[in-house]
Write a protein that holds these residues in place. Structure first.
Motif, PDB file in Angstrom:
ATOM      1  N   ASP A 154     -41.921  -7.784 -24.655  1.00  0.00           N
ATOM      2  CA  ASP A 154     -40.949  -7.825 -25.703  1.00  0.00           C
ATOM      3  C   ASP A 154     -39.903  -8.762 -25.596  1.00  0.00           C
ATOM      4  O   ASP A 154     -39.691  -9.419 -24.596  1.00  0.00           O
ATOM      5  CB  ASP A 154     -39.856  -6.772 -25.314  1.00  0.00           C
ATOM      6  N   TYR A 155     -38.882  -8.984 -26.398  1.00  0.00           N
ATOM      7  CA  TYR A 155     -38.286 -10.767 -26.492  1.00  0.00           C
ATOM      8  C   TYR A 155     -37.254 -10.197 -27.242  1.00  0.00           C
ATOM      9  O   TYR A 155     -36.717  -9.797 -27.975  1.00  0.00           O
ATOM     10  CB  TYR A 155     -38.728 -11.390 -28.053  1.00  0.00           C
ATOM     11  N   VAL A 156     -36.062 -10.152 -25.686  1.00  0.00           N
ATOM     12  CA  VAL A 156     -34.631 -10.291 -26.833  1.00  0.00           C
ATOM     13  C   VAL A 156     -33.927 -11.162 -26.807  1.00  0.00           C
ATOM     14  O   VAL A 156     -34.505 -12.372 -25.701  1.00  0.00           O
ATOM     15  CB  VAL A 156     -34.562  -9.357 -25.154  1.00  0.00           C
ATOM     16  N   HIS A 157     -32.873 -11.656 -28.043  1.00  0.00           N
ATOM     17  CA  HIS A 157     -31.916 -12.966 -27.594  1.00  0.00           C
ATOM     18  C   HIS A 157     -30.849 -13.027 -26.905  1.00  0.00           C
ATOM     19  O   HIS A 157     -30.099 -11.714 -26.498  1.00  0.00           O
ATOM     20  CB  HIS A 157     -31.559 -12.641 -29.511  1.00  0.00           C
ATOM     21  N   GLY A 158     -30.621 -13.929 -26.428  1.00  0.00           N
ATOM     22  CA  GLY A 158     -30.152 -14.348 -25.680  1.00  0.00           C
ATOM     23  C   GLY A 158     -28.662 -15.726 -26.266  1.00  0.00           C
ATOM     24  O   GLY A 158     -29.629 -16.672 -27.162  1.00  0.00           O
ATOM     25  N   ASP A 159     -27.750 -15.261 -26.620  1.00  0.00           N
ATOM     26  CA  ASP A 159     -26.977 -16.446 -27.126  1.00  0.00           C
ATOM     27  C   ASP A 159     -26.561 -17.398 -26.405  1.00  0.00           C
ATOM     28  O   ASP A 159     -26.020 -17.394 -25.132  1.00  0.00           O
ATOM     29  CB  ASP A 159     -25.625 -16.008 -27.122  1.00  0.00           C
ATOM     30  N   ILE A 160     -26.732 -18.324 -26.956  1.00  0.00           N
ATOM     31  CA  ILE A 160     -26.534 -20.226 -26.264  1.00  0.00           C
ATOM     32  C   ILE A 160     -26.893 -21.222 -26.923  1.00  0.00           C
ATOM     33  O   ILE A 160     -27.015 -21.116 -27.800  1.00  0.00           O
ATOM     34  CB  ILE A 160     -27.873 -20.196 -25.465  1.00  0.00           C
ATOM     35  N   GLY A 161     -25.733 -22.260 -26.950  1.00  0.00           N
ATOM     36  CA  GLY A 161     -25.328 -23.470 -27.351  1.00  0.00           C
ATOM     37  C   GLY A 161     -23.854 -24.508 -27.923  1.00  0.00           C
ATOM     38  O   GLY A 161     -23.263 -23.565 -27.299  1.00  0.00           O
ATOM     39  N   TRP A 162     -23.979 -24.627 -28.603  1.00  0.00           N
ATOM     40  CA  TRP A 162     -22.767 -25.340 -29.077  1.00  0.00           C
ATOM     41  C   TRP A 162     -21.740 -24.264 -29.885  1.00  0.00           C
ATOM     42  O   TRP A 162     -21.236 -24.583 -29.450  1.00  0.00           O
ATOM     43  CB  TRP A 162     -23.134 -26.852 -30.132  1.00  0.00           C
ATOM     44  N   ASP A 163     -22.098 -23.203 -31.347  1.00  0.00           N
ATOM     45  CA  ASP A 163     -21.244 -22.320 -31.039  1.00  0.00           C
ATOM     46  C   ASP A 163     -20.231 -21.531 -30.527  1.00  0.00           C
ATOM     47  O   ASP A 163     -18.840 -21.054 -30.742  1.00  0.00           O
ATOM     48  CB  ASP A 163     -22.743 -21.396 -32.208  1.00  0.00           C
ATOM     49  N   PHE A 164     -21.538 -21.446 -29.632  1.00  0.00           N
ATOM     50  CA  PHE A 164     -20.727 -20.381 -28.239  1.00  0.00           C
ATOM     51  C   PHE A 164     -19.575 -20.891 -27.180  1.00  0.00           C
ATOM     52  O   PHE A 164     -19.186 -20.604 -26.855  1.00  0.00           O
ATOM     53  CB  PHE A 164     -21.748 -19.957 -26.903  1.00  0.00           C
ATOM     54  N   TRP A 165     -20.127 -22.173 -27.334  1.00  0.00           N
ATOM     55  CA  TRP A 165     -18.875 -23.560 -26.653  1.00  0.00           C
ATOM     56  C   TRP A 165     -17.025 -23.583 -27.730  1.00  0.00           C
ATOM     57  O   TRP A 165     -16.678 -23.034 -27.092  1.00  0.00           O
ATOM     58  CB  TRP A 165     -19.418 -25.043 -26.676  1.00  0.00           C
ATOM     59  N   CYS A 166     -18.304 -23.255 -29.061  1.00  0.00           N
ATOM     60  CA  CYS A 166     -16.947 -23.957 -29.738  1.00  0.00           C
ATOM     61  C   CYS A 166     -16.403 -22.494 -30.231  1.00  0.00           C
ATOM     62  O   CYS A 166     -15.319 -22.612 -29.859  1.00  0.00           O
ATOM     63  CB  CYS A 166     -17.025 -24.619 -30.790  1.00  0.00           C
TER      64      CYS A 166
END
Length: 404
Positions: A34-46
């Motif tokens: 099963d695959y669960v999405h993880g938030d990561i990246g530049w948008d979350f910094w901003c």
């Protein structure tokens, strides 16, 4: 209920294009997850002041496996400029989420395989004295210590007085004693013996499993005497437990010269963080570039797998996407092998190898043409079409046909 749960973290730019392609391959090969999405990246910094939100850390803590796409990182001044105005001035500091992830979960063993697939027009070739050419069979895995060294993040510009006083106690600092603090930047290279022993042991275990004759420790102990010296000393201690495997020692500068002379001689190389980063990119350049460069970040409980290419924002908006998904697909194969599903991992790698050897389907980088929408009219295939070709090989193999 699926056998595994994988945290998928597409991240930025082309990470959002290549990671779904890897999931298509995992489905075709029958990987039970099963695959669960993880938030990561530049948008979350901003938006949040954190490129690796706690909710994603919680997912990795729970599920132990991660598949990561790509990340955008920018210098601190640019990061501060793009931060939500509501968050400015509140002490937020940008840190690379993949570096944070490695340190948070002690993903200290980084494996970066560099394999020259037969038929890849980007493979390194070597001219012979008779005017002909050889194509050495490169099969090198760089074991990079992932959490220490120059990437430990312990550094200052204008170091505080107690730090300056400490480094001033070293005789070699006399040459810098007159430099004003604002003109002085200091980064610490930290090596610990337990971490050195762990990465070097991992390299020897891999060499033993793959039946390679030698492990190369690549450092610079003749100049960086203390930290590189500890790496080399530890390598000599670990080698005593593997009497059938030789220990070779090279300096980083000489190794970069030798990899253009006899790269096929080096199957397993182990190095500290910065040197391992340099080596793995250099070897990747001999086997097609970052479009073929997979990696695994492995700790005691958590493991995250990723291609080593960046987010390539200039290609992220193209429709259809044109970037090479092979590095991401090979990273997924590393994850499958890591959890013990070796046969499935080998099937993925064999399908990739078969497509490359056949040579009918090539992304723009494999054709040595400029990236962009026009590349498709010049004969390059899209990201999706490359994956389609790999899926066709997997399907054929499953039906009982050959993959090559």
């Amino acid at each position: 209920m699926a056998k595994y749960t994988v945290v998928t973290m597409p991240g930025d730019g082309i990470g959002n294009q290549v990671l779904p392609e890897a999931l298509r391959v995992l489905k075709e090969v029958g990987f039970d997850a099963d695959y669960v999405h993880g938030d990561i990246g530049w948008d979350f910094w901003c938006k949040e002041g954190n490129a690796l939100p706690d909710r994603t850390i919680d997912l990795l803590t729970k599920h132990k496996l991660g598949l990561f796409g790509a990340i955008t990182s920018k210098p601190n001044k640019e990061a501060q400029a793009e931060l939500d105005p509501k968050l400015k001035g509140k002490g937020y500091v940008y840190y690379s989420p993949i570096v944070t992830m490695r340190q948070k979960f002690n993903l200290d063993v980084c494996m970066r395989p560099c394999v020259g697939f037969t038929g890849n027009p980007l493979n390194y070739i070597r001219k012979r004295v008779d005017g002909g050419f050889d194509e050495p069979q490169i099969n090198t895995t760089v074991f990079r210590q992932n959490t220490e060294g120059m990437y430990a993040g312990i550094e200052w510009t204008n170091p505080p007085e107690n730090v300056r006083a400490a480094i001033a106690s070293h005789p070699k600092f006399k040459a810098f004693a007159h430099i004003p603090g604002l003109d002085l930047a200091v980064s610490l290279r930290i090596i610990t013996r337990p971490a050195a022993r762990r990465i070097i042991t991992a390299a020897f275990e891999y060499a033993k499993r793959k039946k390679f004759k030698a492990v190369t420790i690549c450092e610079k102990p003749n100049v960086v005497r203390e930290t590189s010296g500890m790496m080399e000393e530890t390598a000599k201690e670990v080698q005593k437990n593997y009497p059938d495997i030789q220990l070779w020692s090279t300096n980083i500068d000489a190794q970069l010269m030798w990899l253009n002379k006899n790269p096929e001689d080096y199957n397993v190389i182990v190095a500290s963080n910065l040197f391992g980063d340099i080596l793995s990119d250099a070897f990747a350049g001999l086997v097609g570039g970052l479009g073929f460069a997979a990696s695994g970040n492995i700790g005691d409980t958590v493991a995250v797998f990723e291609p080593t290419h960046g987010s390539a924002p200039k290609y992220a908006e193209l429709n259809p996407p044109i970037v090479n998904p092979i590095a991401m697909i090979l990273s997924a194969a590393m994850m499958v092998e890591h959890v013990g599903e070796v046969e499935k991992a080998e099937r993925i790698k064999s399908a990739v190898a078969a497509v490359i050897k056949e040579g009918k389907v090539r992304t723009y980088d494999m054709m040595r043409i400029s990236g962009g929408a026009k590349s498709l009219s010049q004969g390059a295939v899209s990201t999706n079409q490359m994956t389609d070709a790999i899926l066709a090989k997997l399907s054929r193999a499953r039906a009982g046909g050959a993959t090559a």
